[in-house]
Design a protein around this motif. Structure first.
Motif, PDB file in Angstrom:
ATOM      1  N   ALA A  85       0.875  -1.354   0.034  1.00 35.59           N
ATOM      2  CA  ALA A  85      -0.113  -0.007   0.091  1.00 35.59           C
ATOM      3  C   ALA A  85       0.830   1.262  -0.010  1.00 35.59           C
ATOM      4  CB  ALA A  85      -0.906   0.023   1.334  1.00 35.59           C
ATOM      5  N   GLY A  86       1.982   1.208   0.731  1.00 35.38           N
ATOM      6  CA  GLY A  86       2.706   2.339   0.797  1.00 35.38           C
ATOM      7  C   GLY A  86       3.539   2.661  -0.484  1.00 35.38           C
ATOM      8  N   ARG A  87       3.622   1.699  -1.226  1.00 36.94           N
ATOM      9  CA  ARG A  87       4.284   1.891  -2.741  1.00 36.94           C
ATOM     10  C   ARG A  87       3.340   2.277  -3.574  1.00 36.94           C
ATOM     11  NH1 ARG A  87       8.021  -3.508  -2.796  1.00 36.94           N
ATOM     12  NH2 ARG A  87       9.735  -2.801  -1.285  1.00 36.94           N
ATOM     13  N   GLY A  88       2.043   2.150  -3.209  1.00 36.04           N
ATOM     14  CA  GLY A  88       1.130   2.324  -4.221  1.00 36.04           C
ATOM     15  C   GLY A  88       0.535   1.236  -5.101  1.00 36.04           C
ATOM     16  N   GLU A  89       0.958   0.208  -4.899  1.00 34.15           N
ATOM     17  CA  GLU A  89       0.879  -1.131  -5.605  1.00 34.15           C
ATOM     18  C   GLU A  89      -0.328  -1.911  -5.106  1.00 34.15           C
ATOM     19  OE1 GLU A  89       4.449  -3.318  -5.241  1.00 34.15           O
ATOM     20  OE2 GLU A  89       5.628  -1.850  -6.654  1.00 34.15           O
ATOM     21  N   THR A  90      -1.263  -1.211  -4.907  1.00 33.85           N
ATOM     22  CA  THR A  90      -2.838  -1.638  -4.414  1.00 33.85           C
ATOM     23  C   THR A  90      -3.803  -0.651  -4.991  1.00 33.85           C
ATOM     24  OG1 THR A  90      -4.010  -2.577  -2.785  1.00 33.85           O
ATOM     25  CG2 THR A  90      -2.892  -0.661  -2.202  1.00 33.85           C
ATOM     26  N   GLY A  91      -4.963  -1.064  -5.165  1.00 33.99           N
ATOM     27  CA  GLY A  91      -6.015  -0.133  -5.616  1.00 33.99           C
ATOM     28  C   GLY A  91      -6.255  -0.253  -7.044  1.00 33.99           C
ATOM     29  N   GLU A  92      -7.214   0.714  -7.589  1.00 34.76           N
ATOM     30  CA  GLU A  92      -7.774   0.578  -8.779  1.00 34.76           C
ATOM     31  C   GLU A  92      -6.886   1.764  -9.922  1.00 34.76           C
ATOM     32  OE1 GLU A  92     -11.864   1.222 -11.542  1.00 34.76           O
ATOM     33  OE2 GLU A  92     -11.889   1.902  -9.555  1.00 34.76           O
ATOM     34  N   LEU A  93      -6.515   1.353 -11.090  1.00 36.94           N
ATOM     35  CA  LEU A  93      -6.006   1.914 -12.015  1.00 36.94           C
ATOM     36  C   LEU A  93      -6.826   1.965 -13.094  1.00 36.94           C
ATOM     37  CD1 LEU A  93      -3.412   3.841 -13.034  1.00 36.94           C
ATOM     38  CD2 LEU A  93      -2.286   1.444 -13.627  1.00 36.94           C
ATOM     39  N   ARG A  94      -7.049   3.141 -13.785  1.00 41.02           N
ATOM     40  CA  ARG A  94      -7.858   3.412 -15.080  1.00 41.02           C
ATOM     41  C   ARG A  94      -6.914   3.861 -15.856  1.00 41.02           C
ATOM     42  NH1 ARG A  94     -11.918   7.399 -12.771  1.00 41.02           N
ATOM     43  NH2 ARG A  94     -10.293   8.151 -12.127  1.00 41.02           N
ATOM     44  N   LEU A  95      -6.708   3.091 -17.136  1.00 41.57           N
ATOM     45  CA  LEU A  95      -5.796   3.446 -18.181  1.00 41.57           C
ATOM     46  C   LEU A  95      -6.433   3.856 -19.450  1.00 41.57           C
ATOM     47  CD1 LEU A  95      -3.178   0.704 -17.955  1.00 41.57           C
ATOM     48  CD2 LEU A  95      -2.600   3.103 -17.685  1.00 41.57           C
ATOM     49  N   GLY A  96      -6.018   5.085 -20.089  1.00 44.11           N
ATOM     50  CA  GLY A  96      -6.691   5.211 -21.439  1.00 44.11           C
ATOM     51  C   GLY A  96      -5.792   4.971 -22.535  1.00 44.11           C
ATOM     52  N   TYR A  97      -6.423   4.609 -23.648  1.00 45.11           N
ATOM     53  CA  TYR A  97      -5.226   4.273 -24.679  1.00 45.11           C
ATOM     54  C   TYR A  97      -6.036   4.724 -25.973  1.00 45.11           C
ATOM     55  CZ  TYR A  97      -8.261   0.215 -26.148  1.00 45.11           C
ATOM     56  OH  TYR A  97      -9.350  -0.391 -26.397  1.00 45.11           O
ATOM     57  N   MET A  98      -5.291   4.742 -27.121  1.00 46.76           N
ATOM     58  CA  MET A  98      -5.797   4.915 -28.592  1.00 46.76           C
ATOM     59  C   MET A  98      -5.226   4.236 -29.510  1.00 46.76           C
ATOM     60  SD  MET A  98      -5.856   8.552 -30.961  1.00 46.76           S
ATOM     61  CE  MET A  98      -4.341   7.722 -31.793  1.00 46.76           C
ATOM     62  N   SER A  99      -5.767   3.266 -30.206  1.00 46.68           N
ATOM     63  CA  SER A  99      -5.402   2.733 -31.497  1.00 46.68           C
ATOM     64  C   SER A  99      -5.078   1.205 -31.047  1.00 46.68           C
ATOM     65  CB  SER A  99      -3.992   3.112 -31.999  1.00 46.68           C
ATOM     66  OG  SER A  99      -2.979   2.732 -31.440  1.00 46.68           O
ATOM     67  N   ALA A 100      -5.246   0.250 -31.691  1.00 46.80           N
ATOM     68  CA  ALA A 100      -5.131  -1.229 -31.526  1.00 46.80           C
ATOM     69  C   ALA A 100      -3.653  -1.498 -31.393  1.00 46.80           C
ATOM     70  CB  ALA A 100      -5.387  -1.954 -32.885  1.00 46.80           C
TER      71      ALA A 100
END
Length: 293
Positions: A85-100
């Protein structure tokens, strides 16, 4: 009991072999014996029986192993969760992308990051070319993989994830379709197709060869650009992935003089980088150089 004393006792209780315990803990065999003797003095009774052929647990040793083992594993798990948790290696991450092509590269990175940080839950969302910065600014995503350049005061550009050769998309019946590579002279008086809503600096950057007498037509999105180019209503600067992921029967993609590229980088809100996003960035940086199409 100190942590190392607990580890020595629990490991010897599992292995019932001094040499294997020493090897597993990367300690000297004499250190294992000294630790067990110290614990036995503390408890006032033997924890292990020893013969020349075997090591066994005494009733006291069995009781201590049964009581201490589960409690120690719970403590270790709690410590690991706190570190994660201290390293931020937990929780939700929303990633946007464009193109295949970007999606394929990003999914490979997500698999790598999950191997190092399984506590991060990743949700991916596609971004339209005509709304490059909208999802970030509306906080719909935490990070987005966007085509460069990105020169926005509220956004920060990070590592490049993918680089692909820029090509000129034209109708197969267009006079330029018989020329390769395309030069600046060939592009005089051409109509260039771009998606609506793109910043002027972005459009200008992707017209490296069009130095004179060109016009720009904007369209709702990327698919419309390809449709217009295939029907002979203009030309479009596209990435090499178009040939693989977006082929059209009447569309030709031509190399251009100068070797320009489309580079896709991670971008985030300058004042709002979440701990899971920061953790993802760390793993991306450690993953090595970006591939080229």
């Amino acid at each position: 009991m100190e942590r190392q004393d607990i580890e020595v006792f629990l490991t010897l209780g599992e292995e019932l072999h001094f040499a294997r315990t020493a090897e597993r803990l990367r300690l000297a065999p004499a250190s294992i014996s000294q630790t067990i003797k110290k614990l036995e003095r503390r408890f006032g009774a033997p924890l292990f029986t020893r013969t020349t052929r075997r090591v066994g647990l005494t009733p006291l040793g069995r009781q201590l192993l049964d009581d201490l083992g589960p409690a120690y594993r719970q403590v270790e798990a709690a410590i690991e969760r706190a570190i994660t948790a201290g390293r931020g290696e937990t929780g939700e991450l929303r990633l946007g992308y464009m193109s295949a092509a970007v999606a394929r590269r990003m999914l490979a990175l997500i698999d790598t990051v999950r191997g190092h940080a399984p506590g991060i839950r990743v949700d991916i969302r596609e971004t339209a070319l005509s709304d490059l910065y909208g999802p970030l600014r509306r906080a719909e995503v935490d990070l987005s993989v966007l085509p460069l350049p990105v020169t926005e005061p509220d956004l920060t550009v990070g590592p490049v994830l993918l680089s692909e050769t820029a090509l000129l998309a034209v109708s197969a019946s267009h006079p330029l379709a018989r020329r390769a590579p395309v030069t600046a002279d060939h592009l005089t008086e051409q109509t260039f197709l771009f998606a609506q809503g793109l910043p002027g600096y972005w459009v200008e950057h992707h017209l490296p060869l069009a130095r004179s007498a060109v016009s720009v037509t904007t369209l709702p999105g990327f698919q419309e650009m390809l449709a217009y180019a295939a029907s002979g209503h203009g030309v479009a600067v596209v990435g090499a992935q178009v040939e693989q992921f977006y082929p059209r029967p009447n569309l030709a993609c031509l190399p251009m003089e100068g070797g320009s590229t489309f580079d896709y980088a991670l971008v985030w809100r300058t004042d709002d980088l979440s701990p899971p996003a920061a953790a993802f960035l760390r793993h991306v940086v450690s993953s090595g150089r970006p591939p080229t199409l």
